[in-house]
Each structure stands twice: as structure tokens, then as C-alpha cells.
Design a protein around this motif. Structure first.
Motif, mmCIF file in Angstrom:
data_model
loop_
_atom_site.group_PDB
_atom_site.id
_atom_site.type_symbol
_atom_site.label_atom_id
_atom_site.label_comp_id
_atom_site.label_asym_id
_atom_site.label_seq_id
_atom_site.Cartn_x
_atom_site.Cartn_y
_atom_site.Cartn_z
ATOM 1 N N GLY A 27 0.785 -1.223 0.000
ATOM 2 C CA GLY A 27 0.000 0.000 0.000
ATOM 3 C C GLY A 27 0.816 1.271 0.000
ATOM 4 N N TRP A 28 1.813 1.343 0.879
ATOM 5 C CA TRP A 28 2.573 2.590 1.011
ATOM 6 C C TRP A 28 3.808 2.627 0.112
ATOM 7 N N ILE A 29 4.650 1.616 0.218
ATOM 8 C CA ILE A 29 5.904 1.659 -0.545
ATOM 9 C C ILE A 29 5.649 1.566 -2.042
ATOM 10 N N VAL A 30 4.778 0.647 -2.466
ATOM 11 C CA VAL A 30 4.562 0.442 -3.903
ATOM 12 C C VAL A 30 3.437 1.328 -4.432
ATOM 13 N N LEU A 31 2.212 1.109 -3.980
ATOM 14 C CA LEU A 31 1.065 1.793 -4.567
ATOM 15 C C LEU A 31 1.119 3.310 -4.384
ATOM 16 N N LEU A 32 1.309 3.768 -3.143
ATOM 17 C CA LEU A 32 1.345 5.209 -2.921
ATOM 18 C C LEU A 32 2.605 5.839 -3.507
ATOM 19 N N GLY A 33 3.724 5.112 -3.470
ATOM 20 C CA GLY A 33 4.932 5.626 -4.107
ATOM 21 C C GLY A 33 4.716 5.877 -5.585
ATOM 22 N N LEU A 34 4.094 4.906 -6.265
ATOM 23 C CA LEU A 34 3.787 5.063 -7.691
ATOM 24 C C LEU A 34 2.751 6.173 -7.905
ATOM 25 N N TYR A 35 1.769 6.242 -7.011
ATOM 26 C CA TYR A 35 0.700 7.240 -7.173
ATOM 27 C C TYR A 35 1.243 8.669 -7.098
ATOM 28 N N VAL A 36 2.037 8.964 -6.075
ATOM 29 C CA VAL A 36 2.520 10.338 -5.935
ATOM 30 C C VAL A 36 3.528 10.685 -7.040
ATOM 31 N N ALA A 37 4.295 9.697 -7.501
ATOM 32 C CA ALA A 37 5.194 9.943 -8.629
ATOM 33 C C ALA A 37 4.377 10.277 -9.868
ATOM 34 N N TYR A 38 3.290 9.549 -10.074
ATOM 35 C CA TYR A 38 2.392 9.792 -11.216
ATOM 36 C C TYR A 38 1.756 11.170 -11.135
ATOM 37 N N VAL A 39 1.264 11.520 -9.946
ATOM 38 C CA VAL A 39 0.625 12.833 -9.758
ATOM 39 C C VAL A 39 1.628 13.956 -9.998
ATOM 40 N N ALA A 40 2.822 13.838 -9.418
ATOM 41 C CA ALA A 40 3.835 14.882 -9.573
ATOM 42 C C ALA A 40 4.296 15.016 -11.016
ATOM 43 N N ALA A 41 4.257 13.906 -11.765
ATOM 44 C CA ALA A 41 4.679 13.945 -13.164
ATOM 45 C C ALA A 41 3.746 14.794 -14.019
ATOM 46 N N GLY A 42 2.546 15.052 -13.532
ATOM 47 C CA GLY A 42 1.620 15.880 -14.291
ATOM 48 C C GLY A 42 1.625 17.342 -13.885
ATOM 49 N N THR A 43 2.393 17.709 -12.884
ATOM 50 C CA THR A 43 2.326 19.072 -12.353
ATOM 51 C C THR A 43 2.759 20.126 -13.372
ATOM 52 N N ILE A 44 3.856 19.883 -14.080
ATOM 53 C CA ILE A 44 4.353 20.831 -15.082
ATOM 54 C C ILE A 44 3.983 20.385 -16.487
ATOM 55 N N ALA A 45 4.172 19.108 -16.768
ATOM 56 C CA ALA A 45 3.949 18.595 -18.128
ATOM 57 C C ALA A 45 2.515 18.782 -18.589
ATOM 58 N N ASP A 46 1.558 18.685 -17.669
ATOM 59 C CA ASP A 46 0.151 18.830 -18.057
ATOM 60 C C ASP A 46 -0.132 20.241 -18.562
ATOM 61 N N ASP A 47 0.403 21.249 -17.890
ATOM 62 C CA ASP A 47 0.197 22.629 -18.340
ATOM 63 C C ASP A 47 0.901 22.897 -19.663
ATOM 64 N N VAL A 48 2.076 22.306 -19.844
ATOM 65 C CA VAL A 48 2.788 22.475 -21.111
ATOM 66 C C VAL A 48 2.028 21.782 -22.233
ATOM 67 N N ASP A 49 1.591 20.570 -21.974
ATOM 68 C CA ASP A 49 0.887 19.767 -22.980
ATOM 69 C C ASP A 49 -0.414 20.420 -23.412
ATOM 70 N N ARG A 50 -1.108 21.068 -22.485
ATOM 71 C CA ARG A 50 -2.408 21.672 -22.781
ATOM 72 C C ARG A 50 -2.311 23.146 -23.185
ATOM 73 N N GLY A 51 -1.097 23.677 -23.254
ATOM 74 C CA GLY A 51 -0.906 25.049 -23.699
ATOM 75 C C GLY A 51 -1.209 26.097 -22.656
ATOM 76 N N ARG A 52 -1.252 25.722 -21.387
ATOM 77 C CA ARG A 52 -1.550 26.691 -20.327
ATOM 78 C C ARG A 52 -0.299 27.310 -19.724
ATOM 79 N N MET A 53 0.864 26.754 -20.021
ATOM 80 C CA MET A 53 2.076 27.213 -19.362
ATOM 81 C C MET A 53 2.436 28.645 -19.728
ATOM 82 N N ASP A 54 2.156 29.057 -20.966
ATOM 83 C CA ASP A 54 2.461 30.439 -21.363
ATOM 84 C C ASP A 54 1.723 31.440 -20.482
ATOM 85 N N THR A 55 0.481 31.116 -20.133
ATOM 86 C CA THR A 55 -0.303 32.004 -19.272
ATOM 87 C C THR A 55 0.295 32.071 -17.870
#
Length: 261
Positions: free
Chosen positions: A78-106
Motif C-alpha cells: 500500500g505505502w511503498i509500492v502503490l502510494l509511491g507510484l501514485y505520488v510519482a504519477y501525480v507529480a509527473a503531471g504538475t508541469i507537463a500537463d500545463d505544457v501539454d495543454r498550452g496553459r504554461m504560457d499564461t
């Protein structure tokens, strides 16, 4: 101050509550199953049927006590594997998602530096990391008493408090992927792959001649077995995890400063 962190944190709060409830239900199920398991398997004879590699990968030391059962069934998975993967996945979208969707310029048009933008986005990932550790300890402490296998309050609190720097380190891996890759899907897959690969490297190489290679894995510095079974923890490991998180954050800021966006 911290307008972006507050905005992102509010947006993550609802999902974090659902995540916390889900992990608490998992904890309740593990506690509920334990009496039946311990009744059917009175000792560690079952572990003798497992391959040594499996015991090492999943850090199974004993299942004759509720603490050992939780360390394997709840915290390794639960913690080492699942939550470790989950927070890595969530953090991976913090910057890339705005760049991918064109919101970063704003966002970059605002009076805020790139380094601060990355830091505040990363800070917001702390919402699910903290919230997911609030309800489960209560469920475990109450549930363990209902089955007459009371857990030590200090150990349960410690295993959750010490998971916070571990999860932030995993989030740091995702953050680096988020600034390296422009497409959010690629960044998230890279974060999942890197985090799980580090888990395998640390688990498979421990007690071998190549164990030093696992020093780069956050999983090496968070050991639920040590906390729950022995009632101890390694303060050096906490310092390493904090240092690892800061290093990954700074590296992400430097990479994003040089990114052509």
C-alpha cells in the motif's frame, strides 16, 4: 504568497480524501482478515514455501504477528509500492500537463519565477501525501483493539509520519520527469517506470555484492518492518530522504529554467 500552491492544493483535496478513505478501508480489511490467517497458519511455515527472492522483494520478515502482517500486506504494497507510484504519477503531471495543454504560457506571464512555479506546484502534491496518512492510523489502532491485538500507538504514528518524507522523495522523481518531458502521458509513464524500477533494484540487490546500487532508491530509507516490529527507525534515513527530495526539486527547477517554453 503561495497562490498557485493554494489553488492546486484545493483542487487536489477532494481526490485526496477519497484516496485516504480507500487506504483506510484497505487497512480495515487487512486487520479483519488477520485473525483468520493467524488461525489457519499459526507460524511462519507458509513463508518456507515462498522463494527467497519473493521474500526479499516484498520484505516479508514474519506474519505471526499483526505488526508483521501489516508490514507486508499493507505497508509494502500500500505505502511503498502503490502510494509511491501514485505520488510519482501525480507529480509527473504538475508541469507537463500545463505544457501539454498550452496553459504554461499564461502561467509564465504572471509575475512569478520559474523556480517558484515549480516549487509551488510541487508543494501542492503534499496535500494527498499528508491527507492519506490521517485516517488510516486511527482505523488501525481501533481495529487492532477490536481483534484483541493492540498495536503500539507510537509505532503506528511513526510509520505514517516517516512515510511522508519517503512519499515526497517519490514525488520528486515524478517532478523531474514532468520538466523533462513535454507530454504529460510520457512524463507519467516515465515516472511510474522509474519509481518501480528503483523499487526492484533496491529489493533484488539487497544482501548482494551490488547492494550499493540501491542507495539511489528512496525505498531503502523507509522500512515499516523496522518501525513496527522493532519499534526503531533510522534518523539518517529520514535525512537522506529529505536531502533526496530537495535535490530532485532543485534539479527540476534548474531544468525548467533552461526549458524552451
Amino acid at each position: 504568497m503561495f497562490e498557485i500552491a493554494r489553488y492546486e492544493g484545493r483542487n487536489r483535496l477532494k481526490g485526496s480524501v477519497y484516496l485516504s478513505i480507500g487506504m483506510a478501508l484497505l487497512a480495515a480489511m487487512v486487520v479483519w482478515v488477520y485473525p483468520s490467517f493467524s488461525g489457519a497458519f499459526g507460524g511462519d511455515e507458509l513463508l518456507e514455501a515462498y522463494p527467497e527472492e519473493m521474500l526479499r522483494v516484498f520484505r516479508i520478515e514474519t506474519m505471526t504477528s499483526l505488526e508483521g502482517f501489516l508490514a507486508f500486506e499493507l505497508y509494502t504494497f500500500g505505502w511503498i509500492v502503490l502510494l509511491g507510484l501514485y505520488v510519482a504519477y501525480v507529480a509527473a503531471g504538475t508541469i507537463a500537463d500545463d505544457v501539454d495543454r498550452g496553459r504554461m504560457d499564461t502561467l509564465l506571464a504572471m509575475p512569478i519565477s520559474r523556480a517558484r512555479l515549480v516549487a509551488e506546484k510541487f508543494l501542492a502534491v503534499g496535500v494527498p501525501i499528508v491527507v492519506v496518512n490521517l485516517l488510516t492510523p486511527i482505523v488501525l489502532l481501533v481495529g487492532s483493539r477490536l481483534i484483541d491485538e493492540p498495536l503500539a500507538v507510537a509505532d503506528v504514528v511513526a510509520v505514517h509520519l516517516l512515510s511522508i518524507p519517503y512519499l515526497f522523495a517519490c514525488a520528486g522523481i515524478g517532478l523531474v520527469c514532468s520538466v523533462v518531458f513535454d507530454r504529460v502521458g510520457v512524463a507519467q509513464r516515465a515516472a511510474l517506470g522509474a519509481t518501480f524500477a528503483l523499487f526492484l533494484v533496491e529489493s533484488l540487490l539487497v544482501e548482494t555484492d551490488y547492494a550499493e546500487l540501491g542507495a539511489v532508491a528512496p525505498m531503502r530509507y523507509y522500512d515499516p518492518n523496522e518501525i513496527l516490529l522493532d519499534g526503531t527507525f533510522d534518523p539518517v534515513g529520514v535525512v537522506v530522504l529529505v536531502g533526496m527530495t530537495v535535490a530532485l526539486l532543485v534539479a527540476s527547477q534548474l531544468l525548467f529554467r533552461r526549458a524552451d517554453i
